[in-house]
Design an enzyme around this catalytic site. Structure first.
Site, PDB file in Angstrom:
ATOM      1  N   THR A 218      39.950  44.990  57.197  1.00  0.00           N
ATOM      2  CA  THR A 218      40.525  44.337  58.370  1.00  0.00           C
ATOM      3  C   THR A 218      40.811  45.418  59.392  1.00  0.00           C
ATOM      4  O   THR A 218      41.224  46.506  59.026  1.00  0.00           O
ATOM      5  CB  THR A 218      41.859  43.642  58.007  1.00  0.00           C
ATOM      6  N   ARG A 246      39.726  29.430  52.702  1.00  0.00           N
ATOM      7  CA  ARG A 246      40.653  30.491  52.317  1.00  0.00           C
ATOM      8  C   ARG A 246      41.205  31.214  53.554  1.00  0.00           C
ATOM      9  O   ARG A 246      40.487  31.533  54.487  1.00  0.00           O
ATOM     10  CB  ARG A 246      39.944  31.494  51.409  1.00  0.00           C
ATOM     11  N   ASP A 249      45.794  37.488  54.426  1.00  0.00           N
ATOM     12  CA  ASP A 249      47.047  37.964  55.011  1.00  0.00           C
ATOM     13  C   ASP A 249      46.944  38.260  56.497  1.00  0.00           C
ATOM     14  O   ASP A 249      47.951  38.244  57.207  1.00  0.00           O
ATOM     15  CB  ASP A 249      47.518  39.226  54.276  1.00  0.00           C
ATOM     16  N   GLY A 272      44.283  40.731  50.614  1.00  0.00           N
ATOM     17  CA  GLY A 272      45.261  39.896  51.297  1.00  0.00           C
ATOM     18  C   GLY A 272      45.876  38.820  50.441  1.00  0.00           C
ATOM     19  O   GLY A 272      47.032  38.434  50.652  1.00  0.00           O
TER      20      GLY A 272
END
Length: 358
Positions: A218, A246, A249, A272
């Site tokens: 990320t 899905r 985080d 996450g």
């Protein structure tokens, strides 16, 4: 022991272990060696733009460049071959947040997240409705699939859909693995593609193993201007081969990122599904509010997760309002050092930094 007492005892100890280093403002810090994203954000601050503008432009650069194949369009296809995006942005002055998750057809996820923050009273929009909102806001609808993402999906199908994120068994209560009757799936997700359904209860004594921990990254970014105003943001296309729908985080406030101009900012990257259970970014900012050095705050946030999931893949970056920054990561096989980017008035150019995992 109260939370206040806990922080009062914890913070002096960790400050003594991790003394403050030299600081400089303004500051841009982001996860991974995404140099062009850092440069884009730094350019905004240098031209007098806001920290929100800097975070948006920095993350948007990664979306456009498909950083590492894990940010933006054309990466991390889910079980159906579709790429979807998650993003968030947070204003540390007002504590406003805009987030999107499971976003389809729109390449500029961080831009949509900011539109949620600035044009609605909401914090998080998801799925098809988020995509429709984006189109109504003037964002262009485009196919997020590329030849590369379709090839990834095709190879996954040829490999009997391995790895995937289905549990072959349900996890028993701790300490009762042998006695507990566990629910299995049909077909077996460790050897076959779906669709999957539960079947009769069967005895099993082995826990399911998690899929490849390096199947995702990320971009998380923190910007602090010369007056200590803070913003943070994230953008990702999530896990390769994730279950459709899905959400990890990255778009969850306090998990993927958190910002407070009275304390600082933090942003996390990694697994996450595990990390979001601990709100590491929120914890790190609260530790900095209590006086902890950013490096110590980052390390404490990682340590809290390690106590429960010693093999989790993850890292976090932290910065306070005076320009001090730090990072921490969990040491696992194949991941012993975490790289991140920093740009401030001392360097005036993006610099690659690293921290040893523990």
């Amino acid at each position: 022991m109260t939370v206040k007492m806990y922080f009062s005892l914890l913070v002096p100890a960790i400050i003594s272990l991790f003394p403050l280093g030299q600081a400089s403002l303004p500051l841009v810090i982001n996860t991974w060696p995404f140099k062009n994203a850092t440069a884009a954000a730094w350019s905004v601050l240098q031209s007098g733009g806001s920290v929100l503008d800097a975070v948006e432009k920095g993350c948007a650069r990664c979306e456009a460049e498909q950083c590492d194949g894990t940010v933006g369009y054309g990466g991390s296809p889910d079980e159906t071959g579709e790429t979807t995006l998650d993003a968030m942005i947070m204003n540390g002055d007002t504590m406003e947040v805009g987030s999107v998750a499971d976003l389809r057809r729109i390449k500029n996820a961080i831009g949509v997240a900011r539109a949620v923050m600035e044009h609605t009273e909401h914090t998080l929009l998801v799925g098809e409705s988020a995509s429709v909102f984006a189109e109504n806001m003037g964002f262009i609808a485009e196919d997020l699939t590329t030849n590369k993402s379709m090839n990834i999906f095709s190879q996954w199908l040829k490999g009997n859909c391995q790895p995937n994120y289905r549990k072959p068994v349900s996890l028993p209560p701790a300490g009762r693995i042998r006695e507990c009757r566990l629910k299995n799936m049909i077909p077996d997700p460790t050897t076959s593609c779906g669709p999957y359904k539960p079947r009769a209860m069967l005895k099993q004594s082995k826990r399911a193993q998690h899929a490849n921990r390096r199947s995702h990254d990320t971009i998380g970014m923190i910007a602090v201007d010369g007056n200590g105003h803070v913003a943070a943001g994230t953008s990702t296309n999530g896990l390769k081969h994730k279950v459709p729908g899905r959400v990890g985080d990255s778009p969850i406030v306090g998990a993927g990122a958190y910002a407070d101009s009275l304390a600082g900012g933090a942003s996390a990257t990694g697994d996450g599904d595990i990390m979001m259970r601990f709100l590491p970014s929120y914890l790190a900012v609260e530790l900095m509010r209590a006086g902890a050095d950013p490096s110590a705050a980052c390390k404490t946030a990682i340590s809290r997760i390690k106590r429960h999931y010693s093999e989790f893949f993850g890292a976090i970056i932290c910065a306070n309002t005076t320009g001090h920054y730090g990072a921490a990561c969990n040491k696992v096989d194949g991941f012993s050092q975490f790289h991140f980017m920093v740009s401030n008035s001392e360097s005036d150019t993006p610099l690659l930094k690293s921290v040893d995992c523990f």
